[in-house]
Design a protein around this motif. Structure first.
Motif, PDB file in Angstrom:
ATOM      1  N   SER A  16      40.868  -2.014  68.045  1.00 28.44           N
ATOM      2  CA  SER A  16      40.939  -1.252  66.802  1.00 28.44           C
ATOM      3  C   SER A  16      40.764   0.238  67.024  1.00 28.44           C
ATOM      4  N   SER A  17      40.184   0.633  68.177  1.00 25.88           N
ATOM      5  CA  SER A  17      39.891   2.039  68.412  1.00 25.88           C
ATOM      6  C   SER A  17      41.050   2.708  69.141  1.00 25.88           C
ATOM      7  N   HIS A  47      41.448   6.971  53.716  1.00 29.39           N
ATOM      8  CA  HIS A  47      40.480   6.270  54.564  1.00 29.39           C
ATOM      9  C   HIS A  47      39.130   6.020  53.899  1.00 29.39           C
ATOM     10  N   ASP A 128      36.808   1.453  62.482  1.00 32.09           N
ATOM     11  CA  ASP A 128      37.178   1.737  63.864  1.00 32.09           C
ATOM     12  C   ASP A 128      36.248   2.808  64.418  1.00 32.09           C
ATOM     13  N   GLU A 130      35.378   5.722  67.652  1.00 32.24           N
ATOM     14  CA  GLU A 130      35.979   6.560  68.679  1.00 32.24           C
ATOM     15  C   GLU A 130      35.945   5.831  70.019  1.00 32.24           C
ATOM     16  N   PHE A 192      32.827  10.494  59.913  1.00 28.02           N
ATOM     17  CA  PHE A 192      34.201  10.123  60.248  1.00 28.02           C
ATOM     18  C   PHE A 192      35.070  11.348  60.453  1.00 28.02           C
ATOM     19  N   ASN A 195      40.962  10.739  60.300  1.00 27.30           N
ATOM     20  CA  ASN A 195      41.743   9.520  60.489  1.00 27.30           C
ATOM     21  C   ASN A 195      40.921   8.276  60.148  1.00 27.30           C
ATOM     22  N   THR A 197      38.136   7.408  61.648  1.00 31.12           N
ATOM     23  CA  THR A 197      37.507   6.899  62.858  1.00 31.12           C
ATOM     24  C   THR A 197      36.050   7.357  62.907  1.00 31.12           C
TER      25      THR A 197
END
Length: 329
Positions: A16-17, A47, A128, A130, A192, A195, A197
């Motif tokens: 997922s990352s 997001h 997700d 990094e 986050f 994106n 993440t």
């Protein structure tokens, strides 16, 4: 089964990352047009829903903090000073108010990183993270736009988690700083990139609201195996290392033919809070039988304040099992 679950977590995180396209506005000193502002807004809107669904409130004793789920079986990243110890019983509150039992895993008292596990749950919302990199440096860059989430001031069913938009003002290997405005209760919550993440976990809430420190996700990657195994890493300042002999139940016992009979209880201490009464007969602690006062004394000499223990006792012929967290002697 635990080995399988750990493998599943690693598989999910790796799959997922993935690296997403960098938001072009990050490379500008400031938004120069309406189009730039709309790009930031659209990224946040795209997001925010997924991020909020995985952001949780963590209740421990009388306090609370925040955390974020990073796997479908309920692995949560948070700050060490939120959980304050390993193998502690916690309550996790989801965005919709659903409560789950959880326990703390490992923590790094030097870097303020910690993990906890939601118990007996699958198919939970998660975010997700990094990806791990060889340099161990954060991927996020100075000036990048970010957004933070957290249950500021504690869980509020009508409000939910609170979102703050900001930029990175400092990036270092062991800590990053944003100008997102955070307050008490946000600690342990997620930071986050645009994106969606996960790039950091809230650590120190500054005296000035725009000065807040976050633990980079690369720190979690560095200590992932120890944290997931429940290890206590470091010596502070974000958590106090357990001291053997510092635990206290608050009860006195005497030896009888059937076990250790409770003869005295200290009000407002763990045994009393757990519902144990004078006359109850202690049979087991953490599954081990206790028949002698010396056995109980030896157990307490090895126990630390904050330890979670399970006591089995009898009352009126019925066997009862209770959990309690040892107080500080």
């Amino acid at each position: 089964m635990r080995l399988f679950k750990n493998c599943l977590v690693v598989l999910v995180l790796c799959c997922s990352s993935t690296l997403a396209e960098r938001l072009y506005v990050n490379d500008k000193r400031f938004p120069e047009s309406k189009q730039d502002l709309v790009a930031i807004q659209d990224a946040l809107v795209d997001h925010l829903g997924k991020a909020r669904s995985a952001t949780v409130c963590i209740k421990l004793n009388q306090g609370s903090g925040s955390g974020v789920i990073v796997s479908p079986d309920g692995l949560v990243l948070t700050a060490a000073h939120v959980v304050a110890g390993v193998n502690k019983k916690l309550t996790v509150i989801m965005e919709d108010g659903t409560e789950y039992e959880a326990k703390s895993l490992g923590l790094n008292a030097d870097n303020d990183a910690a993990m906890l596990q939601i118990l007996d749950q699958t198919d939970l919302p998660f975010v997700d993270i990094e990806p791990k990199n060889d340099s161990k440096k954060p991927e996020i860059q100075l000036g990048d736009w970010v957004f933070s989430l957290g249950h500021a001031g504690g869980f509020d069913a009508e409000r939910g988690s609170v979102v703050r938009l900001g930029r990175m003002v400092r990036v270092a290997k062991s800590t990053v700083q944003s100008d997102c405005k955070l307050i008490g209760g946000d600690s342990g919550g997620p930071l986050f990139d645009m994106n969606g993440t996960l790039v950091g976990i809230h650590s120190r809430v500054g005296r000035v609201l725009e000065q807040n420190m976050h633990v980079p996700i690369q720190v979690f990657h560095t200590y992932w195996s120890q944290l997931s195994a429940g290890e206590f890493i470091g010596s502070g300042p974000f958590a106090e290392k357990p001291v053997p002999g510092s635990g206290f139940m608050g009860m006195a016992v005497k030896e009888t033919a059937s076990g250790l009979e409770v003869t005295q209880l200290e009000p407002r201490y763990p045994a009393h809070i757990a519902g144990i009464e004078v006359g109850d007969v202690i049979l087991k602690i953490d599954g081990d039988e206790f028949r002698l006062s010396s056995e109980l004394r030896e157990f307490m000499e090895q126990s630390s304040a904050g330890d979670l223990v399970i006591i089995t006792y009898t009352r009126d012929g019925e066997e009862v099992e209770e959990e309690l967290t040892l107080a500080k002697r």
